[in-house]
Motif scaffolding. Structure first.
Motif, PDB file in Angstrom:
ATOM      1  N   HIS A   1       0.806  -1.221   0.000  1.00 14.47           N
ATOM      2  CA  HIS A   1       0.000   0.000   0.000  1.00 14.47           C
ATOM      3  C   HIS A   1       0.835   1.264   0.000  1.00 14.47           C
ATOM      4  O   HIS A   1       0.450   2.273  -0.582  1.00 14.47           O
ATOM      5  N   PHE A   2       1.987   1.199   0.634  1.00 15.28           N
ATOM      6  CA  PHE A   2       2.764   2.434   0.700  1.00 15.28           C
ATOM      7  C   PHE A   2       3.527   2.687  -0.591  1.00 15.28           C
ATOM      8  O   PHE A   2       3.781   3.835  -0.952  1.00 15.28           O
TER       9      PHE A   2
ATOM     10  N   LEU B   1       2.081   2.050  -3.432  1.00  9.60           N
ATOM     11  CA  LEU B   1       1.014   2.672  -4.218  1.00  9.60           C
ATOM     12  C   LEU B   1       0.846   4.135  -3.832  1.00  9.60           C
ATOM     13  O   LEU B   1       0.670   5.005  -4.684  1.00  9.60           O
ATOM     14  N   LEU B   2       0.927   4.405  -2.536  1.00 11.64           N
ATOM     15  CA  LEU B   2       0.817   5.796  -2.081  1.00 11.64           C
ATOM     16  C   LEU B   2       1.925   6.635  -2.700  1.00 11.64           C
ATOM     17  O   LEU B   2       1.695   7.734  -3.213  1.00 11.64           O
TER      18      LEU B   2
ATOM     19  N   LEU C   1       3.621   6.053  -5.482  1.00 10.89           N
ATOM     20  CA  LEU C   1       3.388   6.259  -6.917  1.00 10.89           C
ATOM     21  C   LEU C   1       2.259   7.262  -7.151  1.00 10.89           C
ATOM     22  O   LEU C   1       2.354   8.135  -8.013  1.00 10.89           O
ATOM     23  N   GLY C   2       1.202   7.132  -6.360  1.00 10.28           N
ATOM     24  CA  GLY C   2       0.043   7.997  -6.556  1.00 10.28           C
ATOM     25  C   GLY C   2       0.335   9.450  -6.257  1.00 10.28           C
ATOM     26  O   GLY C   2      -0.386  10.337  -6.725  1.00 10.28           O
TER      27      GLY C   2
END
Ligand code: HEM
Ligand SMILES: [Cu+2]
Lengths: 563, 55
Positions: B25-26, B28-29, B31-32
């Motif tokens: 999840h981090f 993804l965070l 990248l986002g």
């Protein structure tokens, strides 16, 4: 540290942390209050833009328009989203919520900030629209309230991330987080970028309003502001798509057709959706076509691809679940036999269809640099986003509320027969708002404009009579939408504060045989692709999409004849 | 599902690469936040600062 207290939900079997539950309630109630206030301002705006009614004087019109955008777009939506984040993390993961004190601090900051900004607007010196473009300058507490609100919401996002970490460490779930939580994660990630951009641009603007900064460059402001203004719409999309999946799971026991594909679609959101912010600057000089076209076309199409995947996957999941229950006749028996009288279903399905047809198609059209020029800053724009953020997000959130009332508030939904009709009336009104504003925009009627007759203007200008007709129809649609919204508020307030308590297991619409928690709170695909009905619906959508897209290019060729 | 103990004669359970990315999840965070910051904000600001100031 105080010990976490849980209850077990009799309907879903999920273990519920009571402090998470209280936080969800508080945020959801605050959301609904601001929806009521903002909706009222929306109605007054629409009635002012109805030429035969022309309700408000000009200064009140701009005040009401500012309050409308602020209360519905920021406060209603983001409060509800924070409730969704806590629900999708603590509840769906069977976990305790991280740092409840911080979560309450976040709530207090958001509420305080929201109230401060509302006061600033109502005092009348801050009718700068929710976009607050310099050189328009609002009262200082207008910006201060927004900053407090953004910081609070950012803390709420970190509580969500903290809860994910706790749930993983305490092994309250196995393997990957459920898809609904993954959708919420997408929303939270986009929210971090959004709120950080907001703080970055609003802090200097606030200092400017105090007099500590001498100048804010309008173009620089627009660039960074829209990183917040647009991306926040993408939080909405991610959140309401997650809710579509949640409702499909809770009402039908539906599993996504493919976890892998749905998650990849969310990944496309995480990577690309926010870049489409650039469509707000498509007519701005000073930015190159490369920047505009890259960010709005190439990147945005990838994100749109994500939405189309969800648009196939959500009804497909419901179809697969309904067929598994025996509704196998013909192409559409599964849909005819859906619980149309259950507002959670009807709201969700209307949201899905209208988001695609009204908001989605018009969004791609407007996101195309060439055709954008025909409707930039016309009423087409609010027509488009009442299709996305009202027909799509707001209706999905309303639908979800009909499940949160029994499951989280543990109350029966009051006035059930009113509730049955509420999504239809609201949906009908909003569809009208969206279509009539788009229609008027196509005829060139400007957005944010008090008087389309130009009575005191030095020049004569006349819109075609159809534009007047459309603005009148728009006012009527607004009355329908406002009535539908009022019904929602009445139902929620009555249920939440005076409703009959629910203690036992309740039946959600279509018992699926498997526990609801298994459908909504675990990983797994439906394992079938036999969804002919959904494919027909998607075919209709694509046909409408392609036709409308090309019609707009044809219009463009008429605007700009090449001889 | 890293906690599953593989039976002694089995290969350890291999989680596909994409699933490991999506479970991180981090990442993804990160990248986002980085992708739009670079492609939208930084690229945009670089273009804006090149606009000459009116004399
Ligand atoms: C009863 C329901 C509603 C009605 C009748 C309504 C009507 C309108 C009208 C007529 C406009 C003005 C367009 C213009 O003159 O430029 C407007 C603007 C807007 N509406 Fe709504 N609306 C409703 C609900 C909502 C909701 C639920 C949201 C968000 C979730 C929303 C978001 C907005 C925004 C962001 C604007 C733009 C404000 C601006 O230009 O600064 N509306 N609405
Ligand atoms: Cu946008």
């Amino acid at each position: 540290m105080s010990k976490t207290v849980y209850r077990t939900c009799p309907t879903t079997g999920l273990r519920i942390d009571l402090s998470a539950q209280a936080l969800i309630k508080a945020n959801a109630v605050a959301a609904v209050v601001f929806l009521a206030i903002g909706g009222l301002f929306g109605l007054s705006v629409a009635l002012t833009r109805w030429p035969a009614v022309h309700l408000l004087p000009a200064d009140w019109f701009y005040l009401a328009l500012t309050a409308h955008g602020l209360d519905v777009l920021l406060l209603w939506i983001i409060f509800f989203e924070i409730a969704v984040l806590y629900f999708a993390s603590a509840i769906l993961l069977n976990s305790r919520i991280a740092a409840p004190r911080w979560a309450w601090a976040a709530f207090a900051l958001m509420l305080g900030g929201g109230l401060v900004t509302n006061v600033a607007v109502l005092q009348g010196q801050s009718s700068v629209m929710f976009t607050s473009y310099p050189p328009l300058m609002a009262a200082q507490h207008f910006y201060l309230g927004l900053i407090l609100f953004a910081v609070g919401a950012l803390i709420g996002c970190f509580v969500f991330f903290g809860t994910l970490v706790i749930a993983r460490d305490e092994k309250t779930y196995q393997g990957s987080i459920p898809l609904v939580t993954f959708g919420a994660l997408t929303a939270a990630i986009i929210a971090v970028f959004t709120l950080a951009s907001g703080a970055i641009i609003l802090i200097p603007t606030w200092l400017w309003s105090i007099g500590l900064v001498s100048n804010i460059d309008p173009l620089m402001y627009k660039l960074v502001w829209w990183a917040m203004g647009h991306s926040s719409q993408q939080i909405n999309v991610s959140a309401h798509v997650a809710i579509w999946y949640a409702i499909a799971a809770m009402l039908f026991g539906a599993k996504p057709l493919s976890e892998k594909i749905s998650r990849t679609a969310f990944l496309l959101y995480i990577l690309f959706l926010q870049l489409a912010s650039a469509h707000h600057l498509l007519v701005e000089p000073g930015l190159s076509s490369e920047w505009k076209v890259f960010n709005t076309s190439y990147a945005m199409y990838l994100a749109v691809l994500g939405s189309m995947i969800h648009g196939l996957s959500v009804p497909g999941a419901m179809e697969a679940a309904q067929r598994a229950r025996g509704f196998n006749n013909g192409v559409f028996q599964w849909l005819r036999k859906a619980p149309w009288g259950n507002p959670a279903f009807s709201g969700m399905f209307l949201s899905l269809v209208m988001f695609g047809f009204l908001g989605g198609i018009s969004g791609v059209v407007m996101g195309t640099e060439q055709i954008n020029i025909m409707m930039h800053n016309t009423l087409y724009v609010p027509g488009h986003f009442h299709g996305t953020v009202v027909a799509g997000t707001t209706l999905a959130f309303m639908a979800m509320s009909y499940l949160l009332i029994p499951l989280v508030f543990q109350r029966e939904v009051a006035f059930p027969s009113l509730a049955k009709w509420q999504p239809y009336l609201f949906g009908l009104g909003v569809a009208g708002l969206s279509l009539f504003m788009m229609g008027a925009g196509t005829l060139g009627v400007a957005r944010r404009h008090w008087d389309i007759t130009f009575t005191s203007a030095p020049f004569d200008f006349n819109y075609p009579p159809t534009a007047y007709l459309l603005m009148g129809l728009n006012g009527m649609a607004a009355i329908a939408a406002a009535l539908g919204g009022l019904m929602f508020i009445v139902i929620v307030v009555k249920s939440v504060f005076f409703g009959k308590p629910v203690r036992d297991r309740i039946t959600l619409a279509a018992p699926s045989g498997q526990p609801i928690s298994a459908a909504v709170a675990s990983y797994g695909s439906a394992g079938t692709l036999r969804i002919p009905g959904t494919l027909v619906l998607v075919g209709v959508f694509f046909t409408a999409f392609v036709l409308y897209y090309f019609v707009n290019w044809k219009y463009l060729s008429e605007v700009w004849p090449m001889r | 599902m890293s906690e599953i103990e593989p039976a002694p004669d089995q290969e350890p359970l291999r989680i596909p690469f994409m699933q490991r990315v999506l479970d991180n999840h981090f990442l993804l965070l990160f990248l986002g936040v980085v992708v739009p910051t670079v492609l939208y904000i930084i690229w945009g600001i670089l273009e804006l600062v090149q606009i000459p100031v009116a004399p």
